[in-house]
Design an enzyme around this catalytic site. Structure first.
Site, PDB file in Angstrom:
ATOM      1  N   HIS A 110      36.182  46.793  77.615  1.00 22.19           N
ATOM      2  CA  HIS A 110      35.850  47.532  76.390  1.00 22.19           C
ATOM      3  C   HIS A 110      35.661  49.020  76.592  1.00 22.19           C
ATOM      4  O   HIS A 110      35.238  49.719  75.661  1.00 22.19           O
ATOM      5  CB  HIS A 110      34.565  46.981  75.761  1.00 22.19           C
ATOM      6  CG  HIS A 110      34.690  45.576  75.290  1.00 22.19           C
ATOM      7  ND1 HIS A 110      35.000  45.240  73.997  1.00 22.19           N
ATOM      8  CD2 HIS A 110      34.569  44.408  75.951  1.00 22.19           C
ATOM      9  CE1 HIS A 110      35.049  43.933  73.886  1.00 22.19           C
ATOM     10  NE2 HIS A 110      34.789  43.398  75.054  1.00 22.19           N
TER      11      HIS A 110
ATOM     12  N   LYS B 186      27.931  55.836  64.315  1.00 25.50           N
ATOM     13  CA  LYS B 186      28.275  55.208  65.592  1.00 25.50           C
ATOM     14  C   LYS B 186      27.253  55.689  66.611  1.00 25.50           C
ATOM     15  O   LYS B 186      26.463  56.585  66.315  1.00 25.50           O
ATOM     16  CB  LYS B 186      29.679  55.621  66.021  1.00 25.50           C
ATOM     17  CG  LYS B 186      29.939  57.125  65.978  1.00 25.50           C
ATOM     18  CD  LYS B 186      31.376  57.478  66.256  1.00 25.50           C
ATOM     19  CE  LYS B 186      32.310  57.236  65.112  1.00 25.50           C
ATOM     20  NZ  LYS B 186      33.308  56.229  65.348  1.00 25.50           N
ATOM     21  N   ARG B 187      27.273  55.119  67.813  1.00 26.35           N
ATOM     22  CA  ARG B 187      26.374  55.609  68.845  1.00 26.35           C
ATOM     23  C   ARG B 187      26.629  57.091  69.102  1.00 26.35           C
ATOM     24  O   ARG B 187      27.749  57.566  68.943  1.00 26.35           O
ATOM     25  CB  ARG B 187      26.596  54.814  70.140  1.00 26.35           C
ATOM     26  CG  ARG B 187      25.940  53.472  70.143  1.00 26.35           C
ATOM     27  CD  ARG B 187      24.449  53.557  69.978  1.00 26.35           C
ATOM     28  NE  ARG B 187      23.821  54.033  71.194  1.00 26.35           N
ATOM     29  CZ  ARG B 187      23.032  53.301  71.955  1.00 26.35           C
ATOM     30  NH1 ARG B 187      22.748  52.052  71.617  1.00 26.35           N
ATOM     31  NH2 ARG B 187      22.507  53.803  73.054  1.00 26.35           N
TER      32      ARG B 187
ATOM     33  N   LYS C  10      32.470  60.772  71.590  1.00 25.87           N
ATOM     34  CA  LYS C  10      32.701  60.485  70.164  1.00 25.87           C
ATOM     35  C   LYS C  10      32.685  61.784  69.338  1.00 25.87           C
ATOM     36  O   LYS C  10      33.058  61.809  68.180  1.00 25.87           O
ATOM     37  CB  LYS C  10      31.663  59.502  69.636  1.00 25.87           C
ATOM     38  CG  LYS C  10      31.776  58.118  70.306  1.00 25.87           C
ATOM     39  CD  LYS C  10      30.743  57.147  69.766  1.00 25.87           C
ATOM     40  CE  LYS C  10      30.684  55.826  70.505  1.00 25.87           C
ATOM     41  NZ  LYS C  10      31.721  54.860  70.113  1.00 25.87           N
TER      42      LYS C  10
ATOM     43  N   THR D   8      35.349  50.001  65.866  1.00 22.05           N
ATOM     44  CA  THR D   8      35.405  48.947  64.851  1.00 22.05           C
ATOM     45  C   THR D   8      34.784  49.437  63.539  1.00 22.05           C
ATOM     46  O   THR D   8      35.126  48.941  62.469  1.00 22.05           O
ATOM     47  CB  THR D   8      34.674  47.661  65.316  1.00 22.05           C
ATOM     48  OG1 THR D   8      33.422  48.048  65.880  1.00 22.05           O
ATOM     49  CG2 THR D   8      35.485  46.905  66.330  1.00 22.05           C
TER      50      THR D   8
ATOM     51  N   LYS E 220      35.792  48.902  59.362  1.00 23.88           N
ATOM     52  CA  LYS E 220      34.910  48.559  58.237  1.00 23.88           C
ATOM     53  C   LYS E 220      35.070  49.578  57.125  1.00 23.88           C
ATOM     54  O   LYS E 220      35.164  49.248  55.938  1.00 23.88           O
ATOM     55  CB  LYS E 220      33.446  48.531  58.709  1.00 23.88           C
ATOM     56  CG  LYS E 220      33.152  47.400  59.674  1.00 23.88           C
ATOM     57  CD  LYS E 220      31.910  47.641  60.518  1.00 23.88           C
ATOM     58  CE  LYS E 220      31.988  46.753  61.755  1.00 23.88           C
ATOM     59  NZ  LYS E 220      31.091  47.158  62.832  1.00 23.88           N
TER      60      LYS E 220
HETATM   61  C1  26W Z   1      26.564  49.202  81.789  1.00 28.21           C
HETATM   62  C2  26W Z   1      26.287  49.951  80.553  1.00 28.21           C
HETATM   63  C3  26W Z   1      27.246  49.620  79.466  1.00 28.21           C
HETATM   64  C4  26W Z   1      26.767  49.046  78.293  1.00 28.21           C
HETATM   65  C5  26W Z   1      27.658  48.734  77.294  1.00 28.21           C
HETATM   66  C6  26W Z   1      28.579  49.840  79.638  1.00 28.21           C
HETATM   67  C7  26W Z   1      29.459  49.524  78.629  1.00 28.21           C
HETATM   68  C8  26W Z   1      29.000  48.977  77.474  1.00 28.21           C
HETATM   69  C9  26W Z   1      29.941  48.592  76.354  1.00 28.21           C
HETATM   70  C10 26W Z   1      31.164  47.901  76.874  1.00 28.21           C
HETATM   71  C11 26W Z   1      30.287  49.782  75.543  1.00 28.21           C
HETATM   72  C12 26W Z   1      30.897  49.400  74.248  1.00 28.21           C
HETATM   73  O1  26W Z   1      30.242  48.865  73.381  1.00 28.21           O
HETATM   74  N1  26W Z   1      32.182  49.669  74.087  1.00 28.21           N
HETATM   75  C13 26W Z   1      32.790  49.607  72.784  1.00 28.21           C
HETATM   76  O2  26W Z   1      33.341  48.323  72.565  1.00 28.21           O
HETATM   77  C14 26W Z   1      33.853  48.209  71.237  1.00 28.21           C
HETATM   78  C15 26W Z   1      34.287  46.778  71.051  1.00 28.21           C
HETATM   79  O3  26W Z   1      35.436  46.516  71.772  1.00 28.21           O
HETATM   80  C16 26W Z   1      34.974  49.198  71.019  1.00 28.21           C
HETATM   81  O4  26W Z   1      35.394  49.100  69.688  1.00 28.21           O
HETATM   82  C17 26W Z   1      34.510  50.619  71.321  1.00 28.21           C
HETATM   83  O5  26W Z   1      35.592  51.504  71.258  1.00 28.21           O
HETATM   84  C18 26W Z   1      33.862  50.670  72.679  1.00 28.21           C
HETATM   85  O6  26W Z   1      33.272  51.952  72.903  1.00 28.21           O
END
Ligand code: 26W
Length: 809
Positions: A356, A544-545, A550, A652, A656
């Protein structure tokens, strides 16, 4: 209660739960009590339904998918469940007769915020679709006592408060004391030979109990109910009696404290690894309990292990649960005595992995010594996986140490989880076409040469029933009345809406609906915060975050430009705009917090100037969360998807907003690329560099100062950061853009600024021709069917999991 109760039966059932839970009658009950009683009737119904479905799946020996994810960002459940079960109207009627409003009860429910952002919300949307499409599905995650922090803004500063969701959220959780598993960590591994077999034993381990709480996830008008199992950590002996009898009360309690800390709180970092031992512990806790549970369930039905991959698909959502791979190997080898080769064959065939993110700081690595100390047996297994892999890689790339080093799971004292996930999965996918291509070209380039057949793409999707049918009821009604209700279960049918692009009545209705949604959101905002916004201004939304990639900062820079223009000439003829931001920053992410402060201070300064305020408003929405998104998305007109190309895996929120008729301004990044293909270039506003151009500029050497020097307007904007807003200087932000620590402006806001600013102005010009704009909005709704989770989940089921729908006869 039966699955199709009358309003009268609902009344009786609710009254009975009220009496049983609280000793109250409907006439005496509070709203909270009523919410709990209503939720109780729904969970009971779902539990019954799930039990019947589960039994049939076992009898039918159907394959099942287990979706494992550290995050499930569920939001609220009552409304979605009632709508999915087709009971919302009847409950409404029953409750009205008892003197309650169903809408008010919905507001009693806290969001289950067991996730940070995109990853967790995707897991929740997929579970909804799995249940709706009758795919036998189980989710596994952690029952965090505290979900993602509650955000408070004080003088522009983000304060994090604990999110204590369980009072109120716990009504959906069913404790399952019959399915407790023990997770073993630390200690030493012993190897003894018995009957010609190596028997693995453990000494001095720290054992933790994984106690499951089940949440039932209803499907939209389907037979199936998906189950999400959330593990809570408990000490195996919550009380050491021997210590207690020695008078060491505090010491006796210590054990239970240290075990329970594992499921205490969700790590609030998104896309940034902190490398903390507790996080690794959480990951092993989740994976070990889940794999043990999967094997137990499988053996209960099949009494054999060799057919595991025929009957079970395990999906790891990002690398966080990648310890599933060695854990499954451990059980197959140590407990079922399979040979390494047999066990490996089953493991790879069973496991699949979605990536992701490509941000380097998000790719998980663990210190090897800490890992070995914490998980000695798992370390041994990973070591062996790696040895064997490196041997294969040597055959493919003889003598190419560098390349093999980059693919190795263990290298330079670190354990690389993404490499483990790729080596141990039969399928690896990114979450948009562009992202999957980038994985093959960059992060997993060498793996792609080794295992080309494993790589695929599944573009993300959203639960369109939740995000359109239930949250934008007026639009859903218009769709029902024009294209008919089939799109509720066949989202590709939304394309039929295109046929109405020249129907003046429909265009008029669509415009009215958007305006009413804006009014509803404005009323909610006023009620909750006292902030009054102009519903005739255009609602331009970035939700978004908060992250540098971003580029909320790019948005703010352009708003500052408009602000300066207005200050210079207050009678400037511009259409009024309201810029709405919703974003949480990771607590340790200083620059993200500073960006929030910049937005808030700009907001404060503008608010103090009545002439400017009429045309330009900035609103930072405190504590953005799923339920706020459900209210805001239907009201949005412009959707900001402005990440630096190549960085946003998919996005995502963009889907929406599109589905609710907002027009996108965005870079060619993540899913935006496919959105452009779906709606056509005239109905989306693309600006800036594409991923290839970004790469090229990096290679050539990016110099933000050139863009600053060349563009007077941009120069004025950056310069005014020194003086700042509402008494707060943002000279540090100007320095970040121009001199920076290391690289100036690392996410290239200045390089894309001019293009962004021009395209945005063109967009506002288009907005003035409201009919034309509304046709574009219609085209977005009509083009959004592809972005439904039903489509995405079907692709996973058919192409990755080998899963079939299972319906009751
Ligand atoms: C280890 C810390 C950490 C925590 C969360 C690393 C990575 C994450 C997630 C994978 C980050 C995340 O949420 N990524 C998002 O995933 C969505 C679902 O696929 C995508 O639509 C977003 O573009 C992506 O940033």
């Amino acid at each position: 209660m039966n699955y199709n109760p009358s309003a009268g039966e609902i009344k009786t059932a609710v009254a009975e739960r009220l009496s049983r839970l609280f000793g109250e009658t409907p006439a005496e009950a509070t709203r909270e009590q009523m919410y709990r009683a209503v939720a109780k009737t729904v969970t009971e119904m779902l539990n019954d339904k799930r039990a019947g479905y589960k039994e049939a799946v076992a009898k039918g020996k159907a394959k099942q998918v287990y979706y494992i994810c550290m995050e499930y960002l569920l939001g609220r459940s009552l409304k979605t469940n009632l709508e999915n079960l087709g009971l919302a109207d009847k409950y409404k009627e029953a409750l009205e007769q008892m003197g309650f409003s169903l809408d008010e009860l919905y507001e009693c429910e806290p969001d289950a915020g067991l996730g940070n952002g995109g990853l967790g919300r995707l897991a929740a949307c997929f579970t909804d679709s799995l249940a709706s499409l009758d795919y036998p599905a189980f989710g596994f995650s952690i029952c965090y006592e505290y979900g993602l922090f509650r955000q408070k803004i004080v003088d522009g500063l983000q304060i994090e408060l604990p999110d204590n969701w369980l009072p109120g959220g716990d009504v959906w959780l069913q404790p399952r004391p019959d399915r407790v598993f023990t997770v073993r960590m630390g200690g030493r591994v012993t190897e003894t030979w018995k009957d010609g077999r190596c028997v693995i034993g453990y000494e001095d381990t720290e054992d933790v109990e994984a106690f499951p709480y089940d949440m039932m996830i209803s499907g939209g008008a389907s037979d199936s109910v998906a189950r999400l199992r959330l593990w809570k950590a408990r000490a195996t002996r919550s009380f050491d009696m021997s210590l207690f009898s020695q008078g060491q009360y505090a010491k006796a309690m210590e054990d239970s404290g240290s075990a329970e800390i594992i499921s205490k709180v969700l790590y609030p970092s998104d896309n940034h690894l902190e490398g903390k031992l507790l996080r690794l512990t959480q990951q092993y806790f989740l994976t070990s309990a889940s794999v043990q549970n999967i094997i137990r369930d499988h053996m209960a039905v099949y009494h054999r292990i060799d057919n595991l991959s025929d009957k079970v698909a395990i999906h790891i959502n990002d690398t966080h649960p990648s310890l599933v791979i060695p854990e499954l190997m451990r059980i197959l080898i140590d407990d079922y005595f399979l040979s390494w080769e047999q066990a490996w064959d089953i493991t790879v065939k069973t496991v699949s992995y979605t990536n992701h993110t490509v941000l380097p700081e998000a790719l998980e690595k663990w210190n090897e010594d800490i890992f070995r100390f914490r998980l000695p047996r798992i370390y041994m297994i990973i070591h062996e996986i790696n040895e064997r892999f490196c041997r294969d890689a040597w055959e493919k790339f003889p003598g190419d140490w560098n390349r093999i080093g980059g693919m190795s799971i263990i290298s330079y004292g670190q354990m690389h989880m993404a490499n483990l996930a790729v080596i141990g999965s039969h399928s690896i996918n990114g979450v948009s076409a562009l992202h999957s291509q980038i994985l093959k070209d960059t992060v997993f380039k060498d793996f792609y040469r080794m295992y080309p057949e494993r790589f695929t793409n599944v573009t993300n999707g959203i639960a369109h029933r939740r995000w359109l049918c239930y949250s934008d009821k007026k639009l859903a009604k218009l769709l029902d009345g024009t294209i008919g209700p089939a799109y509720r279960h066949e989202p590709e049918k939304l394309a039929d809406f295109k046929a109405y692009s020249e129907d003046a009545g429909v265009i008029d209705a669509l415009r009215r609906i958007k305006h009413e949604n804006k009014q509803s959101f404005a009323a909610l905002l006023e009620k909750k915060t006292g902030v009054v916004i102009d519903t005739h201004s255009v609602f331009d939304v970035q939700i978004k975050r908060l992250h540098e990639y971003k580029r909320q900062l790019l948005n703010v820079l352009d708003i500052i430009g408009i602000y300066l223009d207005l200050k210079n000439n207050p009678s400037l003829d511009i259409y009024p705009r309201t810029y709405l931001f919703g974003a949480k920053a990771a607590p340790g992410y200083a620059f993200a917090k500073r960006t929030i402060q910049l937005i808030c201070m700009l907001q404060k300064e503008i608010e103090a100037d009545p002439r400017i305020r009429e045309k330009l408003r900035v609103v930072f929405l405190e504590n953005y969360c799923v339920s706020m998104a459900e209210a805001l998305v239907p009201a949005a007109e412009i959707s900001e998807q402005i990440s630096l190309a190549g960085k946003e895996a998919s996005g995502t929120g963009c889907m929406k907003l599109m589905m609710n008729g907002a027009l996108t301004i965005g870079t060619l990044d993540g899913a935006n690329v496919e959105m452009r293909d779906a709606v056509g270039r005239d109905n989306i506003y693309i600006f800036g560099m594409n991923a290839g151009e970004v790469e090229q500029l990096w290679r050539e050497g990016y110099n933000s100062a050139l863009y600053y020097a060349r563009n007077d307007r941009l120069k004025r904007i950056v310069d005014c950061l020194d003086h700042g807003f509402a008494g707060e200087s943002f000279a540090d932000v100007a320095a970040y853009l121009l001199s920076g620590q290391g690289v100036a402006d690392p996410f290239m806001c200045l390089a894309d600024f001019d293009s962004y600013s021009r395209v945005r102005e063109a967009m506002y010009r288009d907005y003035l021709d409201r009919d034309k704009w509304t046709v574009k909005s219609l085209m977005n709704i009509a083009g959004s069917g592809f972005f439904a989770a039903d489509r995405a989940v079907t692709e996973y089921a058919e192409r990755i999991w080998g899963l079939e729908k299972f319906k009751l006869n």
